[in-house]
Design a protein around this motif. Structure first.
Motif, PDB file in Angstrom:
ATOM      1  N   ASP A  88       0.826  -1.215   0.000  1.00 17.45           N
ATOM      2  CA  ASP A  88       0.000   0.000   0.000  1.00 17.45           C
ATOM      3  C   ASP A  88       0.859   1.264   0.000  1.00 17.45           C
ATOM      4  OD1 ASP A  88       0.800  -0.721   2.587  1.00 17.45           O
ATOM      5  OD2 ASP A  88      -0.809   0.452   3.499  1.00 17.45           O
ATOM      6  N   GLU A  89       2.052   1.203   0.583  1.00 15.29           N
ATOM      7  CA  GLU A  89       2.960   2.345   0.584  1.00 15.29           C
ATOM      8  C   GLU A  89       3.547   2.570  -0.816  1.00 15.29           C
ATOM      9  OE1 GLU A  89       4.490   1.938   5.205  1.00 15.29           O
ATOM     10  OE2 GLU A  89       5.597   0.895   3.612  1.00 15.29           O
ATOM     11  N   ILE A  90       3.806   1.483  -1.500  1.00  8.90           N
ATOM     12  CA  ILE A  90       4.293   1.568  -2.883  1.00  8.90           C
ATOM     13  C   ILE A  90       3.231   2.206  -3.761  1.00  8.90           C
ATOM     14  CG2 ILE A  90       4.954   0.181  -4.900  1.00  8.90           C
ATOM     15  CD1 ILE A  90       6.271  -1.783  -2.912  1.00  8.90           C
ATOM     16  N   GLU A  91       1.983   1.867  -3.517  1.00 13.50           N
ATOM     17  CA  GLU A  91       0.869   2.448  -4.277  1.00 13.50           C
ATOM     18  C   GLU A  91       0.809   3.963  -4.110  1.00 13.50           C
ATOM     19  OE1 GLU A  91      -1.193   1.100  -6.547  1.00 13.50           O
ATOM     20  OE2 GLU A  91       0.011  -0.722  -6.340  1.00 13.50           O
ATOM     21  N   GLU A  92       1.163   4.473  -2.934  1.00 15.86           N
ATOM     22  CA  GLU A  92       1.173   5.921  -2.720  1.00 15.86           C
ATOM     23  C   GLU A  92       2.195   6.595  -3.624  1.00 15.86           C
ATOM     24  OE1 GLU A  92       1.063   7.489   1.337  1.00 15.86           O
ATOM     25  OE2 GLU A  92       0.679   5.421   2.014  1.00 15.86           O
ATOM     26  N   PHE A  93       3.387   6.009  -3.730  1.00 15.46           N
ATOM     27  CA  PHE A  93       4.408   6.559  -4.618  1.00 15.46           C
ATOM     28  C   PHE A  93       3.951   6.503  -6.072  1.00 15.46           C
ATOM     29  CE2 PHE A  93       7.172   5.756  -0.977  1.00 15.46           C
ATOM     30  CZ  PHE A  93       8.033   6.844  -1.019  1.00 15.46           C
ATOM     31  N   LEU A  94       3.372   5.360  -6.469  1.00 18.59           N
ATOM     32  CA  LEU A  94       2.907   5.214  -7.849  1.00 18.59           C
ATOM     33  C   LEU A  94       1.799   6.199  -8.173  1.00 18.59           C
ATOM     34  CD1 LEU A  94       2.922   1.346  -8.371  1.00 18.59           C
ATOM     35  CD2 LEU A  94       4.335   3.046  -9.545  1.00 18.59           C
ATOM     36  N   ILE A 118      13.871   7.628  -0.317  1.00 15.41           N
ATOM     37  CA  ILE A 118      14.324   6.708  -1.365  1.00 15.41           C
ATOM     38  C   ILE A 118      13.105   6.025  -1.969  1.00 15.41           C
ATOM     39  CG2 ILE A 118      15.683   4.638  -1.832  1.00 15.41           C
ATOM     40  CD1 ILE A 118      17.485   5.477   0.504  1.00 15.41           C
ATOM     41  N   LEU A 119      13.049   6.025  -3.290  1.00 11.94           N
ATOM     42  CA  LEU A 119      11.930   5.391  -3.984  1.00 11.94           C
ATOM     43  C   LEU A 119      11.972   3.880  -3.805  1.00 11.94           C
ATOM     44  CD1 LEU A 119      11.912   7.275  -7.391  1.00 11.94           C
ATOM     45  CD2 LEU A 119      10.104   7.304  -5.702  1.00 11.94           C
ATOM     46  N   PRO A 120      10.809   3.259  -3.688  1.00 11.89           N
ATOM     47  CA  PRO A 120      10.771   1.797  -3.705  1.00 11.89           C
ATOM     48  C   PRO A 120      11.320   1.277  -5.038  1.00 11.89           C
ATOM     49  CG  PRO A 120       8.656   2.690  -2.994  1.00 11.89           C
ATOM     50  CD  PRO A 120       9.483   3.840  -3.464  1.00 11.89           C
ATOM     51  N   THR A 121      11.888   0.107  -5.020  1.00 17.18           N
ATOM     52  CA  THR A 121      12.546  -0.448  -6.204  1.00 17.18           C
ATOM     53  C   THR A 121      11.611  -0.530  -7.405  1.00 17.18           C
ATOM     54  OG1 THR A 121      13.979  -1.734  -4.752  1.00 17.18           O
ATOM     55  CG2 THR A 121      13.886  -2.406  -7.059  1.00 17.18           C
ATOM     56  N   CYS A 122      10.404  -1.033  -7.217  1.00 16.19           N
ATOM     57  CA  CYS A 122       9.493  -1.181  -8.361  1.00 16.19           C
ATOM     58  C   CYS A 122       9.029   0.182  -8.885  1.00 16.19           C
ATOM     59  CB  CYS A 122       8.321  -2.076  -8.020  1.00 16.19           C
ATOM     60  SG  CYS A 122       7.275  -1.449  -6.715  1.00 16.19           S
ATOM     61  N   VAL A 123       8.931   1.184  -8.018  1.00 17.54           N
ATOM     62  CA  VAL A 123       8.555   2.527  -8.465  1.00 17.54           C
ATOM     63  C   VAL A 123       9.708   3.130  -9.264  1.00 17.54           C
ATOM     64  CG1 VAL A 123       7.933   4.861  -7.719  1.00 17.54           C
ATOM     65  CG2 VAL A 123       6.982   2.885  -6.532  1.00 17.54           C
ATOM     66  N   ARG A 124      10.928   2.864  -8.834  1.00 15.80           N
ATOM     67  CA  ARG A 124      12.098   3.353  -9.566  1.00 15.80           C
ATOM     68  C   ARG A 124      12.117   2.758 -10.964  1.00 15.80           C
ATOM     69  NH1 ARG A 124      16.943   1.796  -6.506  1.00 15.80           N
ATOM     70  NH2 ARG A 124      16.002   3.164  -4.974  1.00 15.80           N
ATOM     71  N   GLU A 125      11.788   1.467 -11.092  1.00 18.28           N
ATOM     72  CA  GLU A 125      11.748   0.830 -12.402  1.00 18.28           C
ATOM     73  C   GLU A 125      10.667   1.449 -13.278  1.00 18.28           C
ATOM     74  OE1 GLU A 125      11.224  -3.271 -11.391  1.00 18.28           O
ATOM     75  OE2 GLU A 125      13.288  -3.475 -10.653  1.00 18.28           O
ATOM     76  N   GLN A 126       9.506   1.725 -12.690  1.00 17.56           N
ATOM     77  CA  GLN A 126       8.414   2.370 -13.420  1.00 17.56           C
ATOM     78  C   GLN A 126       8.825   3.777 -13.855  1.00 17.56           C
ATOM     79  OE1 GLN A 126       5.483   0.934 -14.196  1.00 17.56           O
ATOM     80  NE2 GLN A 126       4.761   2.736 -15.286  1.00 17.56           N
TER      81      GLN A 126
END
Length: 140
Positions: A88-94, A118-126
């Motif tokens: 859910d925290e990753i979703e906030e960044f996305l 620091i951005l989550p890894t999957c958000v950085r990839e996106q």
């Protein structure tokens, strides 16, 4: 033989006159040759070196100024590692990333770095996919 010698002298004298005329009429370059000046892009021009261009770099010009992009709630993630986020925290960044205009993305990343987020890894990839796509569109 003499005709060839006369033609050679006329060519040398004519070339010398043209060279002197060119040097007198062309404005002198202050810091180098004309070719060097043309090779250097102006500040507003794109240099074409997108991977290494400081102007286009995500971290270029980082200073202490923090700009918020309606993402004040992300401040609570300060100091957290890239792999320490829940779904859910990753979703906030996305959500923030996907609502930004492409021209705002670099500023948003600089803001996050200045805020020690620091951005989550999957958000950085996106993020990298979005940037690559927008650069490809700009190059066309």
């Amino acid at each position: 033989m003499t005709v060839a010698l006369i033609l050679l002298i006329v060519l040398i004298v004519g070339g010398g006159i043209l060279y002197i005329h060119d040097r007198l009429t062309r404005p002198a370059a202050e810091d180098g040759t004309e070719a060097e000046k043309e090779a250097q892009p102006e500040e507003s021009e794109c240099c074409g070196m997108h991977i290494t261009c400081k102007k286009d770099s995500l971290v270029a010009g980082i200073d202490d100024e923090i700009v918020y992009y309606d993402d004040e709630e992300l401040d609570r993630f300060k100091g957290r590692g890239a792999d320490d986020y829940e779904e859910d925290e990753i979703e906030e960044f996305l959500e923030v990333l996907l609502t930004l205009d492409p021209v705002e993305i670099a500023g948003w990343v600089r803001s996050l770095v200045a805020r020690d987020i620091i951005l989550p890894t999957c958000v950085r990839e996106q993020l990298l996919l979005i940037l690559t796509e927008s650069r490809n569109v700009m190059e066309r």
